[in-house]
Design a protein around this motif. Structure first.
Motif, short mmCIF file in Angstrom:
data_model
loop_
_atom_site.label_atom_id
_atom_site.label_comp_id
_atom_site.label_asym_id
_atom_site.label_seq_id
_atom_site.Cartn_x
_atom_site.Cartn_y
_atom_site.Cartn_z
N PRO A 1 18.72 49.98 10.52
CA PRO A 1 18.49 51.04 11.29
C PRO A 1 18.49 51.95 12.28
CG PRO A 1 17.04 49.17 9.97
CD PRO A 1 18.48 48.85 10.37
N VAL A 2 19.02 51.69 13.08
CA VAL A 2 19.56 51.44 14.64
C VAL A 2 20.66 52.78 14.69
CG1 VAL A 2 20.72 50.91 16.75
CG2 VAL A 2 19.07 49.33 15.62
N SER A 3 21.85 52.29 12.99
CA SER A 3 22.83 53.35 13.35
C SER A 3 22.38 54.90 12.47
CB SER A 3 23.76 52.50 12.53
OG SER A 3 23.42 53.08 11.67
N LYS B 1 21.73 37.97 18.60
CA LYS B 1 20.82 39.19 18.37
C LYS B 1 20.92 39.71 18.42
CE LYS B 1 18.42 37.05 22.99
NZ LYS B 1 18.85 37.30 24.24
N ILE B 2 20.37 40.50 17.20
CA ILE B 2 20.28 42.58 17.47
C ILE B 2 21.17 43.21 17.86
CG2 ILE B 2 19.67 44.92 16.95
CD1 ILE B 2 19.27 42.86 14.29
N HIS B 3 20.52 42.81 19.84
CA HIS B 3 21.03 43.36 20.89
C HIS B 3 22.44 42.97 21.51
CE1 HIS B 3 20.25 45.41 24.65
NE2 HIS B 3 20.88 44.12 25.56
N ASP B 4 22.72 42.02 20.63
CA ASP B 4 23.71 41.33 20.96
C ASP B 4 25.63 42.45 20.28
OD1 ASP B 4 23.76 39.67 23.01
OD2 ASP B 4 23.17 38.11 21.29
N HIS C 1 25.64 52.36 25.71
CA HIS C 1 24.90 53.51 26.56
C HIS C 1 23.33 52.40 27.25
CE1 HIS C 1 26.69 57.08 24.80
NE2 HIS C 1 25.88 56.19 23.63
N PHE C 2 23.07 50.58 26.67
CA PHE C 2 22.29 50.24 26.65
C PHE C 2 22.54 49.58 29.00
CE2 PHE C 2 20.42 46.43 28.60
CZ PHE C 2 18.92 46.21 28.40
N ASP C 3 23.84 49.56 28.90
CA ASP C 3 24.72 48.95 29.41
C ASP C 3 24.56 49.97 30.74
OD1 ASP C 3 24.73 46.46 28.29
OD2 ASP C 3 26.70 46.59 28.06
N GLU D 1 25.81 49.13 18.33
CA GLU D 1 26.83 49.78 18.74
C GLU D 1 26.54 50.11 19.46
OE1 GLU D 1 25.47 49.56 15.50
OE2 GLU D 1 25.41 51.78 14.34
N ARG D 2 25.77 50.63 20.03
CA ARG D 2 24.65 51.35 21.26
C ARG D 2 24.46 50.52 22.13
NH1 ARG D 2 20.55 55.59 18.65
NH2 ARG D 2 21.54 56.21 16.69
N ARG D 3 25.10 49.29 22.50
CA ARG D 3 25.24 48.48 23.85
C ARG D 3 25.68 49.57 24.81
NH1 ARG D 3 23.70 43.09 25.13
NH2 ARG D 3 23.42 42.79 26.91
N TYR E 1 22.33 57.91 21.95
CA TYR E 1 22.04 56.71 23.43
C TYR E 1 20.72 55.50 22.63
CZ TYR E 1 24.53 60.14 26.55
OH TYR E 1 24.70 61.17 26.99
N CYS E 2 21.17 54.07 23.04
CA CYS E 2 20.30 53.21 23.23
C CYS E 2 18.77 53.83 23.38
CB CYS E 2 20.08 52.43 24.64
SG CYS E 2 19.12 51.13 24.10
N LEU E 3 17.84 53.29 22.04
CA LEU E 3 17.24 54.04 21.63
C LEU E 3 15.49 52.66 22.49
CD1 LEU E 3 17.45 53.90 17.82
CD2 LEU E 3 17.50 55.90 19.44
N TYR E 4 16.27 51.67 23.10
CA TYR E 4 15.28 50.56 23.81
C TYR E 4 13.81 51.70 24.14
CZ TYR E 4 12.89 47.59 27.56
OH TYR E 4 11.94 47.06 28.18
N GLY F 1 15.42 45.36 19.12
CA GLY F 1 16.88 44.37 19.36
C GLY F 1 16.69 43.41 20.51
N PRO F 2 16.53 43.39 21.83
CA PRO F 2 16.79 42.28 22.21
C PRO F 2 16.10 41.67 21.97
CG PRO F 2 16.78 44.90 23.52
CD PRO F 2 16.13 44.73 22.67
N GLY F 3 15.28 41.01 21.60
CA GLY F 3 14.44 40.61 21.15
C GLY F 3 14.31 39.31 19.77
S1 SF4 Z 1 19.33 50.08 20.22
FE1 SF4 Z 1 18.04 48.49 20.00
S2 SF4 Z 1 19.08 47.01 20.12
FE2 SF4 Z 1 20.83 48.14 20.53
S3 SF4 Z 1 21.67 47.69 22.51
FE3 SF4 Z 1 19.26 49.84 22.84
S4 SF4 Z 1 17.98 48.61 22.78
FE4 SF4 Z 1 19.57 47.37 22.07
#
Ligand code: SF4
Ligand code: SF4
Length: 362
Positions: A283-285, A226-229, A236-238, A232-234, A255-258, A264-266
């Motif tokens: 994109p996320v970077s 998964k993208i989420h795994d 911040h999510f955690d 580099e922002r993971r 910070y995380c873009l969720y 990314g989590p799916g």
């Molecule tokens: S930016 Fe997206 S892929 Fe990255 S940690 Fe947040 S939710 Fe997951």
């Protein structure tokens, strides 16, 4: 391999040739010792014939492949294959072009690779996509069974893409929905990373078989995680640190873009690892969430692009390690997670902090 040999045999530079093979080996997860084997396959004087069919699409996959800021990758692909039919880049037109298609599949019956770009409309007899007075359905039914293997490039050819988005007025489907009996591999993305396509091609030429796939037909080397795994922002999510809206302090802090729509989590893809362009971004970077473009039906299941993916448990501020970040994809895309069930377990940690708030509470 001498410089002179490379210059004589490849239009791509020696440096670009080796760089492309090394990139492909890295994407395939092969050790450095395997690079010479890839080089040998890519340098074979017998260039495998390729027929590239264009159906219902925007040609973005070809454009990104050939006009990538890695020009050597595009050139390398064109140098290791014999591109005998490709409506976008071939010089021939009209009857001449159709003769080229006919001659190629006749001469190389059962031996050529067929690359399909674009979805195939099936409604009303398939009249919504016709080339040389034949529907896309007819062309695929003629060419597909005679190919040694079919590579569906892009999400449209893999699963129907935007053409198949609700209400799918033309009945668009992917190659695998129509063609049976020929080995098919899907390299989805809108567009897919050129390195994933190159890796698939080189794997086929080196090992004489397609790479291993998940149940959605995607090569595991590129779509196994998964993208989420790997994001580099993971962290911040955690830890419960999110951008709440574009341009706010959290967004500026990286910070995380969720919460601003990241899917990314799916989504299963190697984008955080392989990245795009020579400057190594994805994109996320650069501050935009993943829109889930490698997933079947993503226009319907991942929308709205700036809405939050449902059923993702997120921690509150300072929340610590989350329990079920890794299960989000399973919930939103049961079929995807079922296909690669092993990944549902990846990223699952222990819930350490009480008072964790879920998405609705935030
Ligand atoms: S930016 Fe997206 S892929 Fe990255 S940690 Fe947040 S939710 Fe997951
Ligand atoms: S980051 Fe997401 S939307 Fe962007 S190319 Fe990768 S899978 Fe597709």
């Amino acid at each position: 391999m001498s410089k002179q040999y490379c210059e004589r045999n490849f239009k791509v530079s020696r440096r670009g040739f080796l760089k492309g093979c090394t990139l492909a080996a890295t994407a395939l997860g092969l050790s450095e010792s395997m690079v010479p084997k890839l080089v040998e396959a890519a340098a074979s004087p017998t260039r495998p014939p390729v027929v590239w069919l264009h159906f219902q699409e925007c040609t973005g996959c070809t454009e990104s492949l050939l006009r990538a800021s890695h020009p050597d990758i595009g050139r390398l692909i064109l140098d290791i294959i014999s591109l005998d039919y490709h409506e976008t880049v071939m010089a021939a037109a009209g009857h001449q072009a159709e003769k080229s298609l006919h001659d190629t599949i006749t001469k190389h019956d059962g031996k050529f690779i067929c690359v399909v770009e674009g979805a195939i409309p099936t409604k009303d007899g398939g009249i919504y996509c016709k080339i040389a007075d034949r529907t896309a359905m007819e062309i695929l039914a003629d060419v597909g069974p005679r190919a040694a293997a079919v590579i569906a490039i892009g999400t449209c050819a893999s699963y129907g893409g935007i053409q198949a988005a609700d209400p799918n007025p033309t009945g668009a489907v992917g190659v695998q929905d129509l063609l049976k009996g020929t080995p098919i591999i899907n390299v989805p993305g809108c567009p897919p990373n050129p390195v994933s396509f190159l890796g698939t091609v080189l794997h086929y030429f080196t090992f004489k078989k397609l790479p291993r796939t998940d149940q959605l037909g995607r090569p595991l080397f590129a779509y196994g995680r998964k993208i989420h795994d790997h994001c580099e922002r993971r962290p911040h999510f955690d830890e419960g640190r999110f951008a709440e809206q574009f341009g706010d302090e959290g967004h500026r802090q990286g910070y995380c873009l969720y919460k601003v729509g990241c899917k990314g989590p799916g989504t299963f893809s190697n984008c955080p690892a392989i990245r795009f362009n020579d400057v190594g971004v994805w994109p996320v970077s650069v501050g935009h969430g993943c829109v889930g473009c490698t997933e079947p039906g993503f226009w319907d299941t991942m929308g709205p692009f700036y809405g939050r993916l449902p059923n993702v448990t997120v921690p509150g501020a300072g929340g610590g390690i989350v329990a079920d970040a890794g299960s989000a994809g399973k919930k939103i895309l049961g079929v995807t997670a079922a296909a690669v069930g092993i990944h549902a377990a990846v990223g699952v940690g222990r819930k350490l902090v009480q008072g964790k708030k879920n998405d609705e509470q935030n």
